[in-house]
Design an enzyme around this catalytic site. Sequence first.
Site, PDB file in Angstrom:
ATOM      1  N   ILE A   1       0.832  -1.192   0.000  1.00 41.01           N
ATOM      2  CA  ILE A   1       0.000   0.000   0.000  1.00 41.01           C
ATOM      3  C   ILE A   1       0.871   1.248   0.000  1.00 41.01           C
ATOM      4  O   ILE A   1       2.013   1.251   0.460  1.00 41.01           O
ATOM      5  CB  ILE A   1      -0.962   0.004   1.204  1.00 41.01           C
ATOM      6  CG1 ILE A   1      -0.174  -0.060   2.520  1.00 41.01           C
ATOM      7  CG2 ILE A   1      -1.916  -1.165   1.104  1.00 41.01           C
ATOM      8  CD1 ILE A   1      -1.060  -0.032   3.753  1.00 41.01           C
ATOM      9  N   CYS A   2       0.304   2.318  -0.543  1.00 43.29           N
ATOM     10  CA  CYS A   2       1.030   3.580  -0.682  1.00 43.29           C
ATOM     11  C   CYS A   2       0.648   4.513   0.457  1.00 43.29           C
ATOM     12  O   CYS A   2      -0.456   5.062   0.470  1.00 43.29           O
ATOM     13  CB  CYS A   2       0.713   4.211  -2.040  1.00 43.29           C
ATOM     14  SG  CYS A   2       1.543   5.790  -2.320  1.00 43.29           S
ATOM     15  N   LEU A   3       1.536   4.651   1.418  1.00 41.92           N
ATOM     16  CA  LEU A   3       1.368   5.599   2.517  1.00 41.92           C
ATOM     17  C   LEU A   3       2.646   6.404   2.658  1.00 41.92           C
ATOM     18  O   LEU A   3       3.708   6.020   2.177  1.00 41.92           O
ATOM     19  CB  LEU A   3       1.064   4.861   3.831  1.00 41.92           C
ATOM     20  CG  LEU A   3      -0.233   4.041   3.885  1.00 41.92           C
ATOM     21  CD1 LEU A   3      -0.314   3.290   5.199  1.00 41.92           C
ATOM     22  CD2 LEU A   3      -1.446   4.937   3.712  1.00 41.92           C
TER      23      LEU A   3
ATOM     24  N   HIS B   1       7.127   5.969  -0.442  1.00 38.02           N
ATOM     25  CA  HIS B   1       7.514   7.364  -0.194  1.00 38.02           C
ATOM     26  C   HIS B   1       8.759   7.417   0.691  1.00 38.02           C
ATOM     27  O   HIS B   1       8.699   7.861   1.837  1.00 38.02           O
ATOM     28  CB  HIS B   1       6.373   8.134   0.460  1.00 38.02           C
ATOM     29  CG  HIS B   1       5.212   8.355  -0.447  1.00 38.02           C
ATOM     30  ND1 HIS B   1       5.221   9.302  -1.451  1.00 38.02           N
ATOM     31  CD2 HIS B   1       4.015   7.735  -0.528  1.00 38.02           C
ATOM     32  CE1 HIS B   1       4.064   9.270  -2.101  1.00 38.02           C
ATOM     33  NE2 HIS B   1       3.321   8.315  -1.565  1.00 38.02           N
TER      34      HIS B   1
ATOM     35  N   ILE C   1      -1.955   4.045  -4.656  1.00 38.45           N
ATOM     36  CA  ILE C   1      -1.629   2.645  -4.934  1.00 38.45           C
ATOM     37  C   ILE C   1      -2.069   1.772  -3.754  1.00 38.45           C
ATOM     38  O   ILE C   1      -1.739   2.054  -2.603  1.00 38.45           O
ATOM     39  CB  ILE C   1      -0.129   2.479  -5.187  1.00 38.45           C
ATOM     40  CG1 ILE C   1       0.298   3.288  -6.420  1.00 38.45           C
ATOM     41  CG2 ILE C   1       0.243   1.017  -5.377  1.00 38.45           C
ATOM     42  CD1 ILE C   1       1.785   3.289  -6.667  1.00 38.45           C
TER      43      ILE C   1
END
Length: 323
Positions: A90-92, A98, A127
């Site tokens: 997952i995009c965090l 990041h 994402i």
Amino acid sequence: MESKYNLKSPAVKRLMKEAAELRGATEHYHAQPLEDNLFEWHFSVRGPPDSDFDGGIYHGRILLPPEYPMKPPSIILLTPNGRFEVGKKICLSISGHHPETWQPSWSIRTALIAIIGFMPTKGEGAIGSLDYTPEERRFLAKKSQEFCCETCSCSLSSALLPLDPNSDISLEHHMANELAHQINFKTESSSVGKRASEGEDASAEVSNLTLDGASNSSSFETVESSLTEQAEASAATKTKSPQSLLSPNNGRPHSPLRRRVVLYQRDNSEAPNIPRLIADVQEPQNDNHMGSAVLILVLTLALAALIFRRIYLAHDIKFQYEL
């Protein structure tokens, strides 16, 4: 497990310390490394109260790089939840998507609290994000406790401590929401700063290119601007042939600069009251003609002297031989 890893490694030392700190489950989260892999952790988190995830318990994986804590972990949810895709990183702002916003002072505990705080937020196309309806999320929250992890054999019904009716649940989740807000704010500020910096760099680069181009052609642009403002053309010049415009009376070709002046004058011959500038543009003088003539004369005299000397020596040798 300790015998498998280099205990002097910063990542190993940090992970061993965090594993000891998180050994005991809490009411809200729990995480531990696998028995045979210190760099893969499995975690369980309770859904935030007063949200679509209230009552749910969600399980997932945390994959840590060898450079941890200098580089961020990757987070994967394994329990269907309606907010994050199952089995996908997952995009965090605290995940491997990041690395520019990750801070080495953050820990696995920070990631767990942030996940709880991020769950009620909107996916916005990130994402690994999902935007299920509230009804679907509530249904998945009730069903989540039936999930059992095949890798760590964790049963979510017993993964966390039962909630204490006297405990202040809202305080813990308020901290999670505050942390998620701060991380989001830092990420947004960093992105804005980065875009501003890139914009300033691009502007500076364009400015430098403009200045460089101006310095390389300053003389040409000065003459051209003067021609635009001051050049005069006469009707008589317009009647001349192109060859006469490009060559002076003595037959020697004009310089490129003067040729441009003359052509500009011909094209603007109808312009009234413009001072004549052609007289100000002087033809470059060829000062090399006199020097070349002198050099040729000197070489000719030297060659003549050499020839005369050889003739004289040959005649002298012949005279002595006859004697």
